[in-house]
Design a protein around this motif. Structure first.
Motif, PDB file in Angstrom:
ATOM      1  N   MET A 195       1.828 -14.990  -0.225  1.00 48.16           N
ATOM      2  CA  MET A 195       1.547 -14.654   1.263  1.00 48.16           C
ATOM      3  C   MET A 195       0.007 -14.857   1.353  1.00 48.16           C
ATOM      4  SD  MET A 195       2.880 -10.942   2.752  1.00 48.16           S
ATOM      5  CE  MET A 195       4.489 -11.549   2.778  1.00 48.16           C
ATOM      6  N   GLY A 196      -0.238 -15.527   2.737  1.00 52.46           N
ATOM      7  CA  GLY A 196      -1.418 -15.618   2.807  1.00 52.46           C
ATOM      8  C   GLY A 196      -1.781 -17.074   2.413  1.00 52.46           C
ATOM      9  N   ILE A 197      -1.433 -17.783   1.641  1.00 56.30           N
ATOM     10  CA  ILE A 197      -1.761 -18.968   1.238  1.00 56.30           C
ATOM     11  C   ILE A 197      -0.715 -19.997   1.745  1.00 56.30           C
ATOM     12  CG2 ILE A 197      -2.113 -20.435  -0.853  1.00 56.30           C
ATOM     13  CD1 ILE A 197      -2.802 -18.220  -2.487  1.00 56.30           C
ATOM     14  N   SER A 199       2.416 -18.765   3.397  1.00 56.21           N
ATOM     15  CA  SER A 199       3.193 -18.259   4.512  1.00 56.21           C
ATOM     16  C   SER A 199       2.355 -17.022   5.281  1.00 56.21           C
ATOM     17  CB  SER A 199       4.559 -17.712   4.310  1.00 56.21           C
ATOM     18  OG  SER A 199       4.346 -16.375   3.280  1.00 56.21           O
ATOM     19  N   LEU A 200       2.384 -17.045   6.494  1.00 50.46           N
ATOM     20  CA  LEU A 200       1.868 -15.717   7.101  1.00 50.46           C
ATOM     21  C   LEU A 200       2.898 -14.982   7.577  1.00 50.46           C
ATOM     22  CD1 LEU A 200      -0.993 -17.453   9.514  1.00 50.46           C
ATOM     23  CD2 LEU A 200      -1.144 -16.087   7.296  1.00 50.46           C
ATOM     24  N   PRO A 201       2.987 -13.616   7.200  1.00 53.27           N
ATOM     25  CA  PRO A 201       4.188 -12.720   7.304  1.00 53.27           C
ATOM     26  C   PRO A 201       4.419 -12.445   9.015  1.00 53.27           C
ATOM     27  CG  PRO A 201       2.368 -11.512   6.335  1.00 53.27           C
ATOM     28  CD  PRO A 201       1.911 -13.142   6.326  1.00 53.27           C
ATOM     29  N   GLY A 202       5.488 -12.283   9.164  1.00 50.95           N
ATOM     30  CA  GLY A 202       5.848 -11.820  10.591  1.00 50.95           C
ATOM     31  C   GLY A 202       5.204 -10.623  11.355  1.00 50.95           C
ATOM     32  N   MET A 203       4.767  -9.517  10.350  1.00 52.04           N
ATOM     33  CA  MET A 203       4.444  -8.411  11.173  1.00 52.04           C
ATOM     34  C   MET A 203       2.643  -8.735  11.527  1.00 52.04           C
ATOM     35  SD  MET A 203       3.377  -4.708   9.637  1.00 52.04           S
ATOM     36  CE  MET A 203       2.707  -3.430  10.745  1.00 52.04           C
ATOM     37  N   MET A 204       2.079  -9.279  10.458  1.00 48.71           N
ATOM     38  CA  MET A 204       0.699  -9.551  10.876  1.00 48.71           C
ATOM     39  C   MET A 204       0.718 -10.718  12.020  1.00 48.71           C
ATOM     40  SD  MET A 204      -2.010 -11.381   7.797  1.00 48.71           S
ATOM     41  CE  MET A 204      -1.822 -12.981   8.664  1.00 48.71           C
ATOM     42  N   THR A 205       1.600 -11.703  12.053  1.00 50.82           N
ATOM     43  CA  THR A 205       1.605 -12.973  13.123  1.00 50.82           C
ATOM     44  C   THR A 205       1.591 -12.273  14.329  1.00 50.82           C
ATOM     45  OG1 THR A 205       2.335 -14.496  11.399  1.00 50.82           O
ATOM     46  CG2 THR A 205       2.323 -14.981  13.654  1.00 50.82           C
ATOM     47  N   GLY A 206       2.673 -11.218  14.286  1.00 48.77           N
ATOM     48  CA  GLY A 206       3.190 -10.805  15.452  1.00 48.77           C
ATOM     49  C   GLY A 206       1.851  -9.719  16.135  1.00 48.77           C
ATOM     50  N   GLN A 207       1.259  -9.172  15.115  1.00 50.48           N
ATOM     51  CA  GLN A 207       0.081  -8.166  15.798  1.00 50.48           C
ATOM     52  C   GLN A 207      -1.206  -9.275  16.255  1.00 50.48           C
ATOM     53  OE1 GLN A 207      -0.488  -5.772  12.240  1.00 50.48           O
ATOM     54  NE2 GLN A 207      -0.310  -3.936  13.682  1.00 50.48           N
ATOM     55  N   ILE A 222      -0.779  -5.619   4.133  1.00 48.24           N
ATOM     56  CA  ILE A 222      -0.853  -5.100   2.899  1.00 48.24           C
ATOM     57  C   ILE A 222       0.006  -3.777   2.665  1.00 48.24           C
ATOM     58  CG2 ILE A 222      -2.383  -4.551   1.113  1.00 48.24           C
ATOM     59  CD1 ILE A 222      -4.559  -6.640   2.301  1.00 48.24           C
ATOM     60  N   VAL A 223      -0.434  -2.973   3.253  1.00 48.00           N
ATOM     61  CA  VAL A 223       0.372  -1.814   3.258  1.00 48.00           C
ATOM     62  C   VAL A 223       1.854  -1.825   3.266  1.00 48.00           C
ATOM     63  CG1 VAL A 223       0.895   0.707   4.234  1.00 48.00           C
ATOM     64  CG2 VAL A 223      -1.611  -0.098   3.909  1.00 48.00           C
TER      65      VAL A 223
END
Length: 266
Positions: A195-197, A199-207, A222-223
């Motif tokens: 993660m972060g390298i 892929s970018l996770p869905g929640m973070m991308t959506g925000q 992260i939380v």
């Protein structure tokens, strides 16, 4: 400010499913019907969820939120069992207990204790976070259950030999339990590792797409990932231990006759 997406744009994106269908047809994968059903089902379900959440977000009472959470949990537990080829009498109840015991407790912890949402049942936070936790827990519970039941069948002779030599039911089943819990946790751990390298996770991308500060979006993600890892571990352990109790009686006997196998449908 996030960019608005119109219905024609959604329909345009749906055309991409034709690529998947064409690939299935060209390689004779036999997945054409499943692709259409899955795409249609997902679209209908999400549109309904959007309508329901619009109504729920306008409410300021915990009961509708808790009620929706229980329905989501019930469906997740059912889906987790649905992926397993083998069943036993109370497998659906055990799956529900595992999913509920891990997802609800951890979601409540993150809402009230970590994020300190006020009120704790604020649907804008409670429903999306519970949905993410449930989706992750479902995968862990499903994989752990399938692996444990497969281990019991595959190692039945070894387990019964250990029991005959005087081993307790836990000593005989411990290897299968550990293997099942490990299997249930692997997808989340693999996701965290890249993660972060990669892929970018869905929640973070959506925000970020919605205009949130990237630093804030990263901290939220992260939380959530720590919560997902915990839910995966707890859910996998719970369902495995419950299956263990169902298949080994108090006299340290393996009751493999309690298992039935669901034949694959083509």
């Amino acid at each position: 400010m996030s960019a608005e997406i119109s219905l024609p744009q959604v329909l345009l994106a749906a055309l991409l499913m034709l690529v998947t269908a064409a690939l299935s047809w060209r390689m004779r994968l036999g997945l054409g019907r499943q692709i259409v059903v899955a795409g249609t089902r997902m679209t209908v379900q999400l549109l309904l969820v959007g309508l329901i959440l619009g109504w729920v977000f306008a409410l300021r009472h915990p009961m509708p939120v808790v009620g929706i959470g229980l329905i989501m949990t019930l469906l997740a537990a059912q889906a987790a069992v649905g992926r397993s080829r083998r069943r036993y009498a109370r497998v659906y109840l055990d799956s529900f207990v595992a999913v509920f015991g891990s997802s609800f407790v951890l979601t409540g912890l993150v809402l009230a204790g970590i994020l300190q949402v006020r009120p704790w049942f604020d649907p804008q936070y409670a429903v999306p976070i519970l949905g993410m936790v449930l989706g992750n827990t479902l995968t862990g519970v499903s994989l752990a259950l399938e692996r444990f039941l497969s281990e019991i069948i595959g190692q039945r002779d070894r387990i019964e030999a250990l029991l005959a030599l005087g081993a307790t039911r836990w000593e005989a089943a411990q290897g299968a339990v550990a293997s099942a819990v490990r299997t249930g946790m692997i997808p989340t751990l693999n996701s965290m590792a890249v993660m972060g390298i990669v892929s970018l996770p869905g929640m973070m991308t959506g925000q970020i797409l919605a205009g949130a500060d990237p630093g804030t979006a990263v901290r939220y993600q992260i939380v959530i990932m720590f919560v997902l890892a915990a839910s995966s571990a707890i859910g996998s352990l719970l369902v495995t231990l419950l299956a263990y109790r169902a298949l080994f009686d108090a006299h340290s006997r393996l009751r493999s006759e309690r298992l039935t196998e669901r034949h694959a449908q083509h």
